[in-house]
Design an enzyme around this catalytic site. Structure first.
Site, PDB file in Angstrom:
ATOM      1  N   GLN A 101       0.854  -1.480   0.212  1.00  0.00           N
ATOM      2  CA  GLN A 101       0.242  -0.119  -0.074  1.00  0.00           C
ATOM      3  C   GLN A 101       1.178   1.153  -0.200  1.00  0.00           C
ATOM      4  OE1 GLN A 101      -3.360   0.772  -0.805  1.00  0.00           O
ATOM      5  NE2 GLN A 101      -3.403  -1.885  -1.220  1.00  0.00           N
ATOM      6  N   SER A 102       2.005   0.846  -0.287  1.00  0.00           N
ATOM      7  CA  SER A 102       2.468   2.205  -0.969  1.00  0.00           C
ATOM      8  C   SER A 102       2.042   3.539  -1.372  1.00  0.00           C
ATOM      9  CB  SER A 102       4.277   2.312  -1.617  1.00  0.00           C
ATOM     10  OG  SER A 102       4.564   3.408  -2.097  1.00  0.00           O
ATOM     11  N   ASN A 103       1.947   5.308  -0.553  1.00  0.00           N
ATOM     12  CA  ASN A 103       1.860   6.222  -1.087  1.00  0.00           C
ATOM     13  C   ASN A 103       2.430   6.727  -2.112  1.00  0.00           C
ATOM     14  OD1 ASN A 103      -1.216   6.135   0.298  1.00  0.00           O
ATOM     15  ND2 ASN A 103       0.379   5.910   2.379  1.00  0.00           N
TER      16      ASN A 103
END
Ligand code: PLP
Length: 329
Positions: A73-75
Site C-alpha cells: 500500500q505504498s503511497n
C-alpha cells in the site's frame, strides 16, 4: 536557501487550519494541521513535493521510465505513478510480497495510473528492484531510479522549502509532529528549520523503525540537504527527535489506537487520516498530549502527510467494523 530545479506537480501552498474541536476534546495545547494530503496529485501526500524535484532531475537526465519500490500500500509508489503519467514517462513499481485478492486502495490506483507492477514475492525487495532496473536498462527503457520514499537529499530538500512555505502562512509553531519512516520528510523539515532559524521542534512519530535508525538517517540526510542548497551544516543524531513508542504490532498493522485516531479526526474535524502513517502519528500525538508531554501554551502543528487511499484497502476493512469512539460523550 537556493532553490533547485523543479517541475510543478503540487497545488502549493497547502492549507494550514486550526483543529479547534480536537484541541478542545483533548483539553491540551492548540493543534493545527498543514494539509499535505491536499497536494492534489492523485489523492496527494508528502511524496508529491519530493517528486517535483526528482522528476525535474529525471527529465533533465533523459529518462524514459521511472522505477521505484515500496510496500503493497505504498503511497510513494502511487504518487510516483501519477507523476510519471503527468510527465509522459513509463512507470514500473516493485512492490513487496504477492498480490492478495482484488486490487484495492493504492494498488488499484497504481494500476489505473498505468504503472507496471512487479511483485517481489519471496525475493528480497532490494534485489527485485535491482533486477527490475537492470532488465529495463537492457530493454532500452532509459530507467531512472526514484529512491525509497523519494528520500534522497534532492527529494527531501522539498521539505526544507516547505518550511519556508509554512512560515509565510503562520507564525512558527512550537512543535511539528508527523509520521516518519524513510526520514526524508523529517530531514527536510529539520534542515529547513535550521536554515531559517525558526526554533520549531521537529518530532517524528516512527511508523516502523527504531528511533536510533531514523535519527542517524535523518541527521545524515539533513546535512546533505543543507549542502545541496548551499549552506553546510552538521546535525547530531541525538538532537533529532523521533518517538518509536507507537509502532504497536509493526509497520502497517493498525490496531485500536490507530482506529481511535482515525475516528476522532473524522468525527471532530471532518479530516481523514490513514491506518498506516497519519493515523499512527495522530495516535502518537494524542498519547503525548494526554500524557502531558507538551506545555498547554504550545502551538502544535500536525503535518498531514496524506496516505488516505489506504483507508480503502481490503486489508483494513475489519478495522472499522465497530464504532469505538463517540466524541459527543
Ligand atoms: C511516505 C509517507 C510518510 C513517511 O515519510 P518519509 O519521508 O518516508 O519519512 C508519512 N506519511 C505518509 C502518508 C507517507 O506516504
Amino acid at each position: 536557501m537556493n532553490t533547485l530545479p523543479k517541475i510543478s506537480l503540487a497545488y502549493l501552498p497547502t492549507p494550514v487550519e486550526p483543529l479547534d474541536k480536537l484541541s478542545a476534546f483533548l483539553a491540551g495545547p492548540r493543534l493545527f494541521s498543514k494539509r499535505d494530503d491536499m497536494t492534489g496529485l492523485a489523492f496527494g501526500g508528502n511524496k508529491t513535493r519530493k517528486l517535483e524535484y526528482l522528476l525535474a532531475d529525471a527529465l533533465e537526465s533523459g529518462a524514459g521510465t521511472l522505477i521505484t519500490a515500496g510496500a503493497v500500500q505504498s503511497n510513494h509508489c502511487r504518487q510516483t505513478a501519477a507523476a510519471a503519467a503527468k510527465a509522459g514517462l513509463k512507470c514500473i513499481l516493485v512492490l513487496a510480497g504477492e498480490p492478495l485478492g482484488a486490487p484495492s486502495g493504492n494498488v488499484l490506483l497504481d494500476l489505473l495510473l498505468g504503472a507496471e507492477l512487479v511483485w517481489a514475492g519471496s525475493r528480497d525487495r532490494d534485489k527485485a528492484l535491482k533486477e527490475t532496473f537492470e532488465a529495463a536498462e537492457e530493454a532500452g527503457a532509459r530507467p531512472y531510479l526514484i529512491p525509497y520514499g523519494g528520500s534522497s537529499a534532492l527529494g527531501a530538500a522539498a521539505y526544507a522549502f516547505a518550511v519556508a512555505e509554512l512560515l509565510e502562512q503562520a507564525p512558527a509553531p512550537d512543535w511539528i509532529v508527523f509520521p516518519t519512516s524513510s526520514g526524508g520528510t523529517q530531514a527536510g523539515l529539520v534542515a529547513g528549520v535550521r536554515l531559517l532559524a525558526a526554533g520549531t521542534q521537529i518530532l517524528g512519530i516512527s511508523v516502523d523503525e527504531p528511533a536510533i535508525t531514523i535519527q542517524n538517517r535523518v541527521a545524515g540526510l539533513a546535512s546533505e540537504i543543507c549542502s545541496l542548497v548551499g549552506d553546510s551544516q552538521d546535525f547530531d543524531p541525538q538532537s533529532i527527535l523521533v518517538n518509536d513508542k507507537f509502532i504497536g504490532a509493526g509497520y502497517g498493522i493498525a490496531g485500536p489506537l490507530e482506529r481511535e485516531a482515525i475516528e476522532l479526526f473524522a468525527r471532530l474535524e471532518g479530516i481523514l487520516v490513514d491506518p498506516v502513517y497519519t493515523g499512527r502519528a495522530a495516535a502518537g500525538l494524542f498519547g503525548l498530549v494526554r500524557g502531558g508531554f507538551f506545555s498547554s501554551s504550545d502551538d502544535i502543528l500536525f503535518w498531514h502527510t496524506g496516505g488516505t487511499p489506504a483507508l480503502f484497502a481490503e486489508a483494513y476493512q475489519e478495522l472499522y467494523n465497530e464504532a469505538q469512539v463517540d466524541p459527543a460523550n
